[in-house]
Motif scaffolding. Structure first.
Motif, short mmCIF file in Angstrom:
data_model
loop_
_atom_site.label_atom_id
_atom_site.label_comp_id
_atom_site.label_asym_id
_atom_site.label_seq_id
_atom_site.Cartn_x
_atom_site.Cartn_y
_atom_site.Cartn_z
N GLU A 109 35.82 75.36 19.77
CA GLU A 109 36.97 76.25 19.87
C GLU A 109 36.77 77.51 19.03
OE1 GLU A 109 39.54 76.09 21.75
OE2 GLU A 109 39.49 74.04 22.53
N ASP A 110 35.97 77.38 17.95
CA ASP A 110 35.77 78.51 17.04
C ASP A 110 34.50 79.29 17.36
OD1 ASP A 110 33.96 76.55 16.32
OD2 ASP A 110 34.27 76.75 14.17
N TYR A 111 33.95 79.11 18.55
CA TYR A 111 32.71 79.81 18.92
C TYR A 111 32.92 81.32 18.82
CZ TYR A 111 28.84 81.39 21.94
OH TYR A 111 27.73 82.02 22.46
N TRP A 112 32.11 81.95 18.04
CA TRP A 112 32.30 83.36 17.70
C TRP A 112 32.18 84.30 18.91
CZ3 TRP A 112 28.75 87.24 18.50
CH2 TRP A 112 27.47 86.82 18.88
N ALA A 113 31.40 83.92 19.93
CA ALA A 113 31.08 84.83 21.04
C ALA A 113 31.81 84.48 22.32
CB ALA A 113 29.57 84.84 21.28
N LYS A 114 32.85 83.64 22.24
CA LYS A 114 33.47 83.14 23.48
C LYS A 114 34.10 84.23 24.33
CE LYS A 114 37.70 81.75 21.02
NZ LYS A 114 38.57 80.60 20.67
N ASP A 115 34.48 85.35 23.72
CA ASP A 115 35.15 86.41 24.47
C ASP A 115 34.24 87.59 24.83
OD1 ASP A 115 37.63 85.06 24.42
OD2 ASP A 115 38.02 85.79 22.38
N LEU A 116 32.97 87.50 24.52
CA LEU A 116 32.05 88.56 24.90
C LEU A 116 31.89 88.60 26.42
CD1 LEU A 116 29.16 88.25 22.27
CD2 LEU A 116 31.06 89.87 22.28
N PRO A 117 31.63 89.77 27.00
CA PRO A 117 31.48 89.87 28.46
C PRO A 117 30.48 88.89 29.05
CG PRO A 117 31.62 92.06 27.51
CD PRO A 117 31.55 91.10 26.35
N VAL A 118 29.37 88.63 28.33
CA VAL A 118 28.35 87.72 28.87
C VAL A 118 28.82 86.27 28.89
CG1 VAL A 118 26.38 89.17 28.24
CG2 VAL A 118 27.26 87.50 26.59
N ASN A 119 29.92 85.96 28.20
CA ASN A 119 30.42 84.58 28.14
C ASN A 119 31.75 84.37 28.84
OD1 ASN A 119 28.29 83.34 26.79
ND2 ASN A 119 29.07 83.91 24.77
N VAL A 120 32.41 85.42 29.25
CA VAL A 120 33.69 85.27 29.94
C VAL A 120 33.49 84.44 31.22
CG1 VAL A 120 35.49 86.49 31.22
CG2 VAL A 120 34.69 87.38 29.02
N GLY A 121 34.28 83.41 31.39
CA GLY A 121 34.19 82.56 32.58
C GLY A 121 33.09 81.53 32.53
N ARG A 122 32.34 81.46 31.43
CA ARG A 122 31.25 80.50 31.30
C ARG A 122 31.64 79.40 30.31
NH1 ARG A 122 26.54 83.08 28.92
NH2 ARG A 122 25.22 81.45 29.80
N PHE A 123 30.91 78.30 30.37
CA PHE A 123 31.07 77.17 29.44
C PHE A 123 32.53 76.71 29.41
CE2 PHE A 123 27.64 79.88 27.55
CZ PHE A 123 26.59 79.10 28.00
N ASN A 124 32.99 76.22 30.55
CA ASN A 124 34.39 75.87 30.71
C ASN A 124 34.72 74.42 30.40
OD1 ASN A 124 34.99 78.54 31.72
ND2 ASN A 124 34.03 77.92 33.65
N PHE A 125 33.72 73.55 30.37
CA PHE A 125 33.98 72.14 30.10
C PHE A 125 34.15 71.90 28.60
CE2 PHE A 125 31.60 72.01 34.14
CZ PHE A 125 32.54 71.35 34.92
N ASP A 126 35.16 71.14 28.24
CA ASP A 126 35.33 70.78 26.84
C ASP A 126 34.21 69.86 26.37
OD1 ASP A 126 37.56 72.25 26.30
OD2 ASP A 126 38.98 70.58 26.36
N GLU A 127 33.67 69.09 27.31
CA GLU A 127 32.66 68.10 26.92
C GLU A 127 31.61 67.98 28.00
OE1 GLU A 127 34.17 64.54 24.72
OE2 GLU A 127 33.20 63.46 26.36
N LEU A 128 30.36 67.99 27.59
CA LEU A 128 29.22 67.74 28.48
C LEU A 128 28.53 66.48 28.00
CD1 LEU A 128 27.67 71.34 28.60
CD2 LEU A 128 29.10 70.28 30.35
N ARG A 129 28.36 65.53 28.89
CA ARG A 129 27.69 64.28 28.51
C ARG A 129 26.49 64.07 29.42
NH1 ARG A 129 29.49 58.27 26.83
NH2 ARG A 129 27.92 57.09 27.99
N TYR A 130 25.30 63.99 28.80
CA TYR A 130 24.06 63.66 29.50
C TYR A 130 23.82 62.16 29.37
CZ TYR A 130 22.69 68.60 29.82
OH TYR A 130 22.63 69.94 30.10
N ASN A 131 23.59 61.51 30.51
CA ASN A 131 23.31 60.08 30.53
C ASN A 131 21.84 59.85 30.89
OD1 ASN A 131 26.25 58.83 30.43
ND2 ASN A 131 26.31 60.57 31.84
N PHE A 132 21.25 58.83 30.30
CA PHE A 132 19.83 58.55 30.50
C PHE A 132 19.66 57.15 31.10
CE2 PHE A 132 20.24 61.74 27.32
CZ PHE A 132 19.17 62.59 27.48
#
Length: 689
Positions: free
Chosen positions: A318-341
């Motif tokens: 939530e405190d990601y410093w660059a979340k509002d930069l143009p290159v990040n707007v609309g990206r990384f929308n999932f609260d959680e990413l889980r990789y399963n092996f």
């Protein structure tokens, strides 16, 4: 030879150079050249996913103007007077007339997005944040024992390092735009400036850049990262940095990279896309060792939960410093990413059907063709099937032959092996004709060699005519087409003839050399999924008298043996680049043939290949690059370093209907992790179905 007498730095990065050189013309015993940087308004043109940058001036030229005069005592005095007049003039040139900074970098063509762009076209700027995406990664890794994805040791978790083209934990100076062949735009760095001689690039860092613990991200961290990756990093990072000589600190928020040699076109883009590590963190933690301690990053996610070899969870900050930069707007929308092996694809499929995972890309054609369509969840619309176009070069997948081993060093032997693989039978009986045969290392692109070499290609081939097979000037090699029987007698006879010519005779039904050594081949794999494909191949090799077998090991052992080149034949796929460049060194050149963990799996050592890779790296236009890449493709295919597999220009996805996506897919990326989002209404409807 030009001998610089002096270089005087001037304001705004402008420098003046006097060169004195002797000429062979008797009437000109010497000449004075005064060169000065004019306004030099460099525009950064267009670059590929991971590399390449060529730059040109606004006037279409280089930005240097040259003044010449005969060298006599009188003319020398006049030249010196003129020189100091130029100094005075240039010192007071406004900064705006010096080499300008730019918000992005690229190789060929203009940047698509202007400096004031709000977001990438392929995102939904209003996409809601939230939810979880549980998935199987696409890196063909079935376990992990480390969170350091940047060294040779260990098996890193997916989502980190070279196993991911979406960096979730570490930020970069600049980030890719996936709707352009190779452009990058400012993230940690708000802008960059290339020197007039292209031997350095300067990045200007944002003062608000922070690591996840709140500490400032500064030039010291960028420099530390470069030095660490070059000295201790995985070859995927270290090799491309070979000609980056150093990184220097101008001030806390300004870093300058310096380059050497002629192959510098790619280097600004490469250093722009390096991850950035915390110097303070790795001063206390040994970078060269594997570790399951979640690293301190600066990116949009951090590791919060994991079980070694089973799963790893990344949580959005939530405190990601660059979340509002143009290159990040609309990206990384999932609260959680889980990789399963999972160690078996069948178990993966069952996990998807039961809902334990949300999304899976299907790589097995038989399963896609036969096992999804009759599922009740698919018929009801709960489980969605989607085919995404793949507009990138399809990459190179195949059986890579280890030419470091004496038995594979004769080109005729390698060609014979290719004749024993019956793709037509395999595609019909095992793939439901869903695939096309791969012919090229640059399949599904304009860089694929076709027919006879063009006149431009012949120019590049000419210096190596004596070192290359004569048929290199004929049609580019393509794998033979069988009769589809699974045991094409004509092709097997041709293969037997080639083996005999190479000194391998049949005695007591075994193929042996002059020393009486039996020809053995071991196919090294880690997944049982390929056994059904290799088994008919092994059968045909045995008909030829070759003692062939399949060796399946666990994923960790497979990774270690691959890094050490401890195999006869191995299966691998390399993703194709839209603008090939420096990374080709790690895959094809002599210097990497014996470098542990390099991507040169076949152990290729060829002067022609080395020179052609340099030509590609030095290409100054898309046309030059395409021509040189076609020649490299032609030479590699004639070398028979692999038995090529198959390709399809699409991705097959299966996912539960609780996600939404933008109207436009990024042209050169799946876009799932970066642009999709959790749809609460769909999720509730799914539960009610």
């Amino acid at each position: 030879m030009n001998k610089p007498l002096t270089v005087i730095p001037a304001k705004a990065g402008i420098s003046l150079i006097i060169n004195v050189h002797k000429t062979k013309a008797p009437r000109h015993p010497g000449q004075v050249h005064v060169m000065h940087a004019s306004r030099d308004l460099w525009n950064f043109q267009h670059i590929e996913s991971y590399r390449d940058s060529r730059f040109r001036g606004n006037d279409g030229g280089g930005g240097f103007y040259k003044h010449s005069a005969r060298y006599t005592p009188k003319s020398a005095l006049l030249s010196l007077i003129y020189f100091f007049v130029l100094i005075a003039a240039q010192i007071f040139v406004p900064v705006s007339h010096a080499t300008e900074t730019t918000h992005g970098l690229s190789a060929f063509g203009d940047l698509k997005y202007p400096a004031d762009f709000k977001h990438f076209d392929y995102v939904n700027p209003d996409a809601p944040k939230g939810g979880r995406l549980s998935m199987i990664g696409t890196a063909a890794v079935t376990t992990f024992d480390s969170f350091n994805g940047y060294i040779v040791r260990g098996v890193p978790a997916q989502g980190l390092g070279y196993l991911s083209n979406t960096l979730t934990v570490f930020d970069q100076l600049m980030v890719r735009a996936w709707d352009e062949p190779d452009s990058v735009y400012g993230l940690v760095a708000h802008s960059a400036k290339l020197s007039a001689d292209k031997k350095s690039v300067t990045f200007y860092l944002r003062p608000e850049a922070r690591f996840a613990d709140g500490s400032k991200l500064t030039a010291d961290d960028v420099i530390f990262t470069f030095q660490t990756l070059k000295e201790k990093g995985h070859p995927a990072y270290a090799f491309p940095l070979k000609d980056v000589t150093k990184a220097t600190k101008v001030d806390d928020r300004t870093v300058r990279y310096h380059f050497q040699g002629d192959n510098v076109r790619d280097l600004p883009l490469i250093v722009a896309q390096l991850p950035i590590f915390s110097k303070a963190y790795y001063t206390k933690h040994d970078f060269s060792k594997t570790s399951l301690e979640p690293p301190l990053g600066s990116g949009p996610y951090k590791i919060t939960n994991f079980k070694q070899g089973t799963f790893v969870t990344y949580k959005r900050r939530e405190d990601y410093w660059a979340k509002d930069l143009p290159v990040n707007v609309g990206r990384f929308n999932f609260d959680e990413l889980r990789y399963n092996f999972y160690r078996d694809r069948t178990i993966e499929f069952e996990a998807l059907k039961s809902g334990r995972i949300d999304l899976r890309e299907e790589f097995t054609s038989k399963v896609w063709a036969t096992q999804y369509k009759n599922l009740a969840s698919v018929k009801s619309g709960k489980l969605k099937l989607e085919v995404l176009d793949d507009n990138k070069p399809s990459g190179a997948q195949g059986f890579f032959i280890n030419t470091r081993r004496a038995k594979f060093q004769d080109r005729r032997v390698r060609e014979a092996l290719g004749m024993a693989f019956d793709f037509e039978w395999t595609n019909k009986n095992q793939f439901y004709n869903l695939y096309e045969r791969t012919h090229s290392y640059f399949e599904n692109s304009s860089m694929k060699a076709e027919g006879k070499p063009s006149s431009q290609e012949q120019v590049l081939l000419a210096p190596f005519k004596g070192d290359l097979p004569p048929d290199i000037f004929q049609d580019a090699f393509s794998p033979p087409v069988s009769n589809g029987s699974g045991q094409d007698r004509n092709l097997l006879r041709q293969a037997a003839k080639l083996l005999k010519q190479a000194g391998w005779e049949v005695k007591n039904r075994k193929r042996v050399n002059s020393k009486g050594e039996i020809f053995t081949i071991e196919f090294l794999i880690f997944s049982p999924g390929f056994e059904r494909i290799i088994t008919p191949f092994v059968k045909n090799l045995k008909i030829l008298g070759i003692d062939a077998s399949i060796r399946r090991v666990d994923s960790a052992q497979y990774q270690e043996r691959m890094k050490a080149f401890d195999f006869d034949i191995i299966i691998q796929r390399f993703v194709g680049a839209l603008t090939p460049g420096v990374t080709l060194r790690n895959r094809f050149t002599s210097e990497t043939a014996h470098a542990k963990a390099s991507n040169n799996l076949a152990g290729i050592q060829s002067k022609a290949v080395d020179a052609l890779v340099d030509t590609i790296i030095q290409a100054k236009s898309r046309a030059e690059l395409t021509t040189a890449t076609r020649v490299l493709d032609r030479v590699l295919r004639a070398g028979h370093y692999w038995v090529p597999h198959w390709y399809k220009a699409s991705h097959h996805l299966a996912y539960w209907d609780k996600f939404s996506q933008p109207k436009m897919k990024p042209k050169y990326h799946r876009g799932v992790l970066e642009t999709w989002w959790y749809d609460e209404k769909k999720a509730q409807a799914l539960q009610g179905k």
